[in-house]
Design a protein around this motif. Structure first.
Motif, PDB file in Angstrom:
ATOM      1  N   SER A  83       1.209   6.616  -6.907  1.00 54.20           N
ATOM      2  CA  SER A  83       0.077   7.449  -7.320  1.00 54.20           C
ATOM      3  C   SER A  83       0.394   8.940  -7.215  1.00 54.20           C
ATOM      4  CB  SER A  83      -1.153   7.112  -6.470  1.00 54.20           C
ATOM      5  OG  SER A  83      -0.933   7.456  -5.112  1.00 54.20           O
ATOM      6  N   ILE A  84       1.350   9.285  -6.344  1.00 55.69           N
ATOM      7  CA  ILE A  84       1.750  10.693  -6.216  1.00 55.69           C
ATOM      8  C   ILE A  84       2.780  11.065  -7.279  1.00 55.69           C
ATOM      9  CG2 ILE A  84       2.893  12.365  -4.699  1.00 55.69           C
ATOM     10  CD1 ILE A  84       1.717  10.845  -2.322  1.00 55.69           C
ATOM     11  N   LEU A  85       3.722  10.166  -7.527  1.00 56.09           N
ATOM     12  CA  LEU A  85       4.811  10.473  -8.457  1.00 56.09           C
ATOM     13  C   LEU A  85       4.379  10.417  -9.924  1.00 56.09           C
ATOM     14  CD1 LEU A  85       7.832   8.603  -6.810  1.00 56.09           C
ATOM     15  CD2 LEU A  85       7.305  11.049  -6.759  1.00 56.09           C
ATOM     16  N   ALA A  86       3.438   9.514 -10.252  1.00 52.24           N
ATOM     17  CA  ALA A  86       3.045   9.346 -11.656  1.00 52.24           C
ATOM     18  C   ALA A  86       2.508  10.641 -12.276  1.00 52.24           C
ATOM     19  CB  ALA A  86       2.024   8.217 -11.783  1.00 52.24           C
ATOM     20  N   PRO A  87       1.540  11.349 -11.648  1.00 48.44           N
ATOM     21  CA  PRO A  87       1.079  12.615 -12.261  1.00 48.44           C
ATOM     22  C   PRO A  87       2.181  13.660 -12.366  1.00 48.44           C
ATOM     23  CG  PRO A  87      -0.465  11.854 -10.580  1.00 48.44           C
ATOM     24  CD  PRO A  87       0.761  11.029 -10.444  1.00 48.44           C
ATOM     25  N   LEU A  88       3.094  13.681 -11.369  1.00 50.61           N
ATOM     26  CA  LEU A  88       4.193  14.647 -11.427  1.00 50.61           C
ATOM     27  C   LEU A  88       5.126  14.358 -12.603  1.00 50.61           C
ATOM     28  CD1 LEU A  88       5.087  14.949  -7.626  1.00 50.61           C
ATOM     29  CD2 LEU A  88       3.734  16.526  -9.020  1.00 50.61           C
ATOM     30  N   LEU A  89       5.382  13.066 -12.843  1.00 48.06           N
ATOM     31  CA  LEU A  89       6.238  12.699 -13.971  1.00 48.06           C
ATOM     32  C   LEU A  89       5.569  13.026 -15.302  1.00 48.06           C
ATOM     33  CD1 LEU A  89       7.628   9.264 -12.704  1.00 48.06           C
ATOM     34  CD2 LEU A  89       8.850  11.439 -12.872  1.00 48.06           C
TER      35      LEU A  89
ATOM     36  N   CYS B  60       0.833  -1.217   0.000  1.00 47.91           N
ATOM     37  CA  CYS B  60       0.000   0.000   0.000  1.00 47.91           C
ATOM     38  C   CYS B  60       0.861   1.258   0.000  1.00 47.91           C
ATOM     39  CB  CYS B  60      -0.932  -0.011   1.211  1.00 47.91           C
ATOM     40  SG  CYS B  60      -2.222  -1.269   1.147  1.00 47.91           S
ATOM     41  N   SER B  61       1.967   1.229   0.740  1.00 46.06           N
ATOM     42  CA  SER B  61       2.870   2.384   0.779  1.00 46.06           C
ATOM     43  C   SER B  61       3.493   2.633  -0.589  1.00 46.06           C
ATOM     44  CB  SER B  61       3.967   2.156   1.823  1.00 46.06           C
ATOM     45  OG  SER B  61       3.401   1.993   3.111  1.00 46.06           O
ATOM     46  N   VAL B  62       3.894   1.546  -1.260  1.00 51.23           N
ATOM     47  CA  VAL B  62       4.491   1.679  -2.597  1.00 51.23           C
ATOM     48  C   VAL B  62       3.477   2.238  -3.587  1.00 51.23           C
ATOM     49  CG1 VAL B  62       5.456   0.401  -4.532  1.00 51.23           C
ATOM     50  CG2 VAL B  62       6.207  -0.110  -2.210  1.00 51.23           C
ATOM     51  N   LEU B  63       2.237   1.711  -3.539  1.00 55.21           N
ATOM     52  CA  LEU B  63       1.203   2.198  -4.458  1.00 55.21           C
ATOM     53  C   LEU B  63       0.859   3.659  -4.178  1.00 55.21           C
ATOM     54  CD1 LEU B  63      -1.181  -0.911  -4.615  1.00 55.21           C
ATOM     55  CD2 LEU B  63       0.492  -0.146  -6.321  1.00 55.21           C
ATOM     56  N   SER B  64       0.834   4.055  -2.916  1.00 57.65           N
ATOM     57  CA  SER B  64       0.545   5.445  -2.570  1.00 57.65           C
ATOM     58  C   SER B  64       1.618   6.375  -3.124  1.00 57.65           C
ATOM     59  CB  SER B  64       0.451   5.608  -1.053  1.00 57.65           C
ATOM     60  OG  SER B  64      -0.594   4.814  -0.523  1.00 57.65           O
ATOM     61  N   LEU B  65       2.886   5.941  -2.982  1.00 53.81           N
ATOM     62  CA  LEU B  65       3.981   6.758  -3.510  1.00 53.81           C
ATOM     63  C   LEU B  65       3.922   6.842  -5.038  1.00 53.81           C
ATOM     64  CD1 LEU B  65       6.567   8.318  -2.876  1.00 53.81           C
ATOM     65  CD2 LEU B  65       7.825   6.159  -3.045  1.00 53.81           C
TER      66      LEU B  65
END
Length: 204
Positions: free
Chosen positions: A31-37, A24-29
């Motif tokens: 989900s935050i990084l993907a739009p920024l990239l 869950c921690s990996v998926l949360s991270l």
């Protein structure tokens, strides 16, 4: 060094022990990084290309007067050309007096295209960017659409026709022979335009 290895081993064991929470921690991270990239990619790709074109395309950087009201003296135009932030400046006539019907006698008959006259001179950034020579008084540079409609290429002879109505009511017209010095690509100018010398535009 041994302490770092021990700490890394303990962290890995803790990560594997609570697999669900770690996932869950990996998926949360992610989900935050993907739009920024994605935003970073758009900025450096599409937006960066648009910015580069805005900064390099002379046709986009050109500043034209709004309407035909008022006038500018030759001294004012020359002083404008001396500014460090001005690459090129040239006088223009009113738009209503800057249209020339062009004619070309091809194998399939006479072709006629009305084109807007744009003045040009040595140092014109638009011609320099696309490798077109500065036309002389008996030459012209055509936009891609003008050349296509006339069916001509560089080196061919066309005729520009100018006319006027005298105060007495009679009509006068003259044919101006012009050699096509170059044809600009479509990205340089999308309208039907003929680039001529300023004296020819003023005479017209």
């Amino acid at each position: 060094m041994r302490g770092i290895v021990i700490a890394a081993g303990l962290a890995l064991r803790d990560f594997l022990h609570d697999r669900l929470m770690s996932l869950c921690s990996v998926l949360s991270l992610a989900s935050i990084l993907a739009p920024l990239l994605i935003l970073a990619g758009v900025r450096s790709g599409v937006i960066g290309a648009l910015q580069e074109r805005l900064l390099r395309d002379p046709s986009i950087l050109a500043v034209l007067p709004e309407g035909s009201r008022g006038g500018y003296s030759l001294e004012w135009i020359e002083s404008l050309g001396e500014r460090p932030d001005v690459a090129f400046v040239i006088p223009r006539t009113r738009d209503i007096a800057a249209v020339m019907p062009l004619e070309y006698q091809g194998a399939d008959g006479m072709r006629r295209v009305p084109a807007d006259m744009e003045p040009t001179a040595p140092g014109d950034p638009l011609l320099i960017r696309y490798g077109a020579p500065t036309p002389s008084e008996d030459q012209a540079v055509l936009s891609a659409s003008t050349a296509r409609k006339l069916g001509v290429a560089a080196g061919e002879l066309i005729a520009g026709r100018l006319g006027r109505r005298r105060a007495s009511g009679g009509l006068e017209s003259v044919s101006v022979p012009l050699t096509v010095a170059a044809v600009l690509p479509l990205e340089a100018e999308g309208r039907d335009v003929i680039f001529v010398t300023l004296p020819l535009l003023e005479d017209a």
